[in-house]
Each structure stands twice: as structure tokens, then as C-alpha cells.
Design an enzyme around this catalytic site. Sequence first.
Site, short mmCIF file in Angstrom:
data_model
loop_
_atom_site.label_atom_id
_atom_site.label_comp_id
_atom_site.label_asym_id
_atom_site.label_seq_id
_atom_site.Cartn_x
_atom_site.Cartn_y
_atom_site.Cartn_z
N GLU A 1 0.83 -1.22 0.00
CA GLU A 1 0.00 0.00 0.00
C GLU A 1 0.86 1.26 0.00
O GLU A 1 0.47 2.28 -0.60
CB GLU A 1 -0.95 0.01 1.21
CG GLU A 1 -2.02 -1.06 1.17
CD GLU A 1 -1.60 -2.38 1.80
OE1 GLU A 1 -2.46 -3.27 1.96
OE2 GLU A 1 -0.39 -2.52 2.15
N PHE B 1 -11.78 -7.40 13.67
CA PHE B 1 -10.66 -7.86 12.85
C PHE B 1 -10.28 -6.79 11.82
O PHE B 1 -11.12 -6.26 11.10
CB PHE B 1 -11.05 -9.15 12.14
CG PHE B 1 -9.99 -9.67 11.20
CD1 PHE B 1 -8.78 -10.12 11.69
CD2 PHE B 1 -10.21 -9.69 9.83
CE1 PHE B 1 -7.79 -10.58 10.84
CE2 PHE B 1 -9.23 -10.15 8.96
CZ PHE B 1 -8.02 -10.60 9.47
N GLN B 2 -9.02 -6.47 11.77
CA GLN B 2 -8.44 -5.47 10.85
C GLN B 2 -9.11 -4.10 11.01
O GLN B 2 -9.34 -3.39 10.03
CB GLN B 2 -8.52 -5.95 9.39
CG GLN B 2 -7.55 -7.09 9.12
CD GLN B 2 -7.32 -7.36 7.65
OE1 GLN B 2 -8.20 -7.10 6.82
NE2 GLN B 2 -6.16 -7.89 7.31
N LYS C 1 -17.57 -1.04 5.31
CA LYS C 1 -17.99 -1.98 4.27
C LYS C 1 -19.50 -1.97 4.06
O LYS C 1 -19.98 -2.07 2.93
CB LYS C 1 -17.52 -3.39 4.65
CG LYS C 1 -17.71 -4.40 3.51
CD LYS C 1 -17.03 -5.71 3.81
CE LYS C 1 -17.18 -6.69 2.65
NZ LYS C 1 -16.50 -7.97 2.91
N MET D 1 24.01 9.00 3.72
CA MET D 1 23.92 10.30 4.39
C MET D 1 24.18 10.17 5.90
O MET D 1 24.81 11.05 6.50
CB MET D 1 22.54 10.93 4.15
CG MET D 1 22.45 12.38 4.63
SD MET D 1 23.59 13.50 3.76
CE MET D 1 22.60 13.93 2.33
#
Length: 596
Positions: free
Chosen positions: A69, A131-132, A181, A492
Amino acid sequence: MSTAVQSFRPVQITSRGEELVSGAEIVVQSLVNQGVDVVFAYPGGASMPIHQALTRFRDKIRVVLPRHEQGGGFAAQGYARSTGKVGVCMSTSGPGATNLITPVADAKLDSVPIIAITGQVATPVIGTDAFQETPIVEVSRSVTKHHYLVTDVRDLARVMREAFFVASTDRPGPVLIDIPKNVQIAQTKPDYDAPMDLPGYRPRTALARPEEIREIAEAIHKARRPVIYAGGGVITSGADAELREFVEKTNIPVAMTAMGLGGFPGDHPLSLDMLGMHGSVYANYAVAECDLLLAFGVRFDDRVTGKVAEFAKNAVIVHIDVDPSEINKIKQAHIASVSDLRYALRELNRIVRPPEDISEWLEKIRVWKETEPFCFREHPDAILPQQAIHELWKLTKDRDAIITTGVGQHQMWTAQFYKFRKPRTWLSSLGLGTMGFGLPAAMGAKVAHPEKLVIDIDGDGSFLMNIQEMATCHCEKIPVKVLLLNNQHLGMVVQWEDRFHARNRAHTYLGPVDQPEAVGLGEGLVPKHCYPDFVALAKGFSWRARHVRHKSELIAGLKEMIESDEPYLLDVLVPYQEHVLPMIPSGMTVRELIRE
């Protein structure tokens, strides 16, 4: 174990005889209405309805499947930064949504317009640790320009329209839309023209007042040592042509921020290149000694100013910016104008008179440029990273090319040695400084501009952070190029270890821990062992690839990369002892500038 059930009966919210449309279809139709032609989206349980709807719009919207993502978010940025249009990315809930936070925060700091759409668990279980589930609106609150949690399908069409409006007006920025959803599945008859409801947000094109323009013009005419300090606002406002006209009328030299590169041609005689921590000596000298600083579309970032009290301390400061919050935030302006920069420059060009005599000032700057240019000392055997970038510029300067970078030394060397002539051809994470930006940003830019040459100049540390997008480039037929400046270190950070920590290596070597370089005991310019084998990795992703280990191979390798019609990685081994110079240490002034 979560007991939340996420299958729902569509809710019908309309009167008899009217057409029912699901929330997911409203989202996709809204994207079409806004002119979106590509979405970078990774599916999951909480966003599946939108993905299903997208399959019914394949003739209008291309869906690019990133392999992470974060890659999708940076690809949306590459699309937005290279076009000026709003980029769109999408993920599922929970970890998918949190993976979008870094590109969203990055877009906020660099004023990039993107829409991040996230799926969310159903409204009945929000707040139950389903969940999630993550409260992504709360997570993103401080790094978005605006954000929504849509709990009613009837609001979706309006919210989608508002999101694009907010992202693209005034100072652009990211907007996040979190859609449960069940709202995606619910049905209604959408009103795509519903009035927007944005209390407190009344964007208007702020325009400089005539008296402000006259005051600025008078200050310019009186100046003896003027300098333009041009930032990303030049590019965002599309004011590059007006800036060039202004420079031609006034003969005032231009120093650019890293965000402003390409807003004025880097190879123009009046270009002072980049200023700031790793900017040119002549840009920093000019700002230190100027009597008029014309700050156009800038925010006085700490990497530019160093010690704020000493920055342009003897100058009259003129600050023009569309965002009123930037005026006097860091540095007090003597003359300030909240305005669209393009409009302000157009009005200035109508009345401005050049300074009476700045010939002595221009001669002084000419001598600085001649005696203290960006430079590097060629090595008889090693390929220096500056040299590789300079050679790439010579081979592509007359091509229609877009350059992206990761973050680190290679990023600053690109800013120094690749002379950008046009806006939106240099794409780099500058406010947040996000490693892993280069490859996915190049991917998004190439999707937006399939006819252009798109090259990611990257370091091995940055490249590894989103290397999975090599799969996206192959599978989605996106032929980007990667010039990998491989020094086996976090370059760096190594530079700062060398300068400020007695060369003590503190976890900056990227190879196996049993190699001497891990504790700073390596011998020679480059490590004897290279890890990983990037060419083997590239070939595993079905990319073309080549190692370059000797100077005699560099030009041929660059040409082969440029001319390839497939994704191509050129792995160039470079010394890890090289430093980005000049350098003004953090919080210091040009008096402490390090040259060698």
C-alpha cells in the site's frame, strides 16, 4: 478471535421507481466524474465492494495493483506531482490503511493533492477492536488536509466531490476518506451535484492587492543586491513562465529550494541552483549578502535557513504565498502578500522596473559561480556518484525526461548535478524525506506519462524499502528505469558519522554483520562483497539489469538503460566515503559552510 460478522444485506434508501446504486458504485462513478483515469489500489476484505465496482468501469479507470500500500500511495504521488492533477490510492482497513499513512504524511508536507480511500469495518462494530480495524481517521488527523469517516451512504457522493475540491484548492494536500464496508454495500439514489458542506473552508483564489504589488515593485527598483528565493509554490501555481518573464525584466538571480527545482531553468545564466544545507556556495552567499529577498512560494524550511536569525539578516524580505499560515511563521516579512503566485507575478510584470544598477552585484555573483561551483574530484578507478548523475544528465538533458529519487546522498547529488529545465520533471520526497519514495513515484509518473523517459536515481538503502514494486512494474507493463548508486551503506548517515561522530559506524552498513565495514574497518573505496545481488534480484522480477563496476562501462551502461523499452536496473558500485558538499551543518550559517 473476532466474532464480528462482515456480510450485509444491502440497505435500500430511496423511493419506489428510482434507480438504486451501491455505495461502492457511487465511489467509482464519483472518480469518473472527477476525471480520474487511474487508481493505485490494493484490495482486502473491507474494500472488496469498491474493487468489484471498479471492474465494471474498466473502460474508464485503470487500476494498478501495487505490491504494498505504501507503494500505491507513492505512485499516486508520482502521478500527482508529475501532472498537477489529484492522485488516487486505495487500501483495505487496518494494516492496509496504516500502510498509507506515510505517503499521506509525505503529501501533506510537500503539498501534493492525493485522495486516499480506505475500507473500514462495518459501522456496528467500529470501536470494538474488530478484525483489521484501526481508527484511521484519528491516526491520520494531523497529517491530512481533511479526512472523512462516511457512515451514511447518502453522504458518499457529496463527500467524494468535497474531497477532490479540498485536495486541489488553495494549498493542495491529501484527503483521506474512510468508508465502512456496509456503507459500500448500502444502496441509494445518489445526487452527484449535492451542495458541498464545508463549514469554515471557504477557499478563494487569494489575489495580491494593487497596493502590495506597487510596494513590492518599488522595493525591487530600489534594491542593489536583490535575490529571488523560489520554492515549490512556483510549480504548484504554474507560475514558471511568469517567473522567467520576471527575471528577464529585472535581471535578478534565482536561488531555488529543493521543492522549487525546475520552476526556473537550472542551466539559465541567472540560476543560482539550490540553496540551503547542501545548496550551492553562491546561492548561500547571495542570500547572506542580499539587501532584498524575494521569497516566492516558500516556507522558510530549516534546511534552507539554518540559523533563522542569521538568514538574510540584512535584507528586506518580501514573502508571497497562497497560504496565510506561512506568512511570518518562521521569518518576519517586511512586505507580505497572501496571493496566488502566478497572479502576483503577472501583476508585477505589468509594472515592475528593473533595479537601477545591479551590475556590481551580478559581477560578484558571477565570480562566486566561477570560483566555487558544484564539483567533484574524479578518481582514476572508481565511479563517483556525482559523475554518474552528471553523465546521465548529459545523455538525457534534451529528452523529455522525469527524474525521481529516493532519499539521502543520491537525492542531494541529483539536485546538484542534474539541471532541471522544466517544472514537474523532478519528483522527490523533500519535507518528510521518505526513503523508498523513488521507485513507486517513478511508477506513478510513468503511468501518467507513458511517452516520457522516467528514471529513478536511487540508493541501495532507499531502493530496498519498496523493492517489491519491481513486480508491479513488470506485471503492469510500466517500463521505468532505475539508476542504482550502490554504496552498501546508508550514505547520508555515514556522512554525519564521519563529520560529527568520529567515524563511528552505528548500524549504517547494509551488508552482513561479519564484514569489516560493519564496524568501520573496511579497506578500499568500495566493499569487497556486495549484498544483495541487485541484478539477480532484478532478473527474478523479469527486469533487464546490468552491473557496472568500472568507469569504462558507465556510459555504455547508461545508454543501454535509457534505450531499453522494458523495466531496467543499472547497478553502479560507488565509493561509500564520498560526502555531499558543500554542507552547512544543521542550525548553523553560511559562515560554518563545509567545502571539503
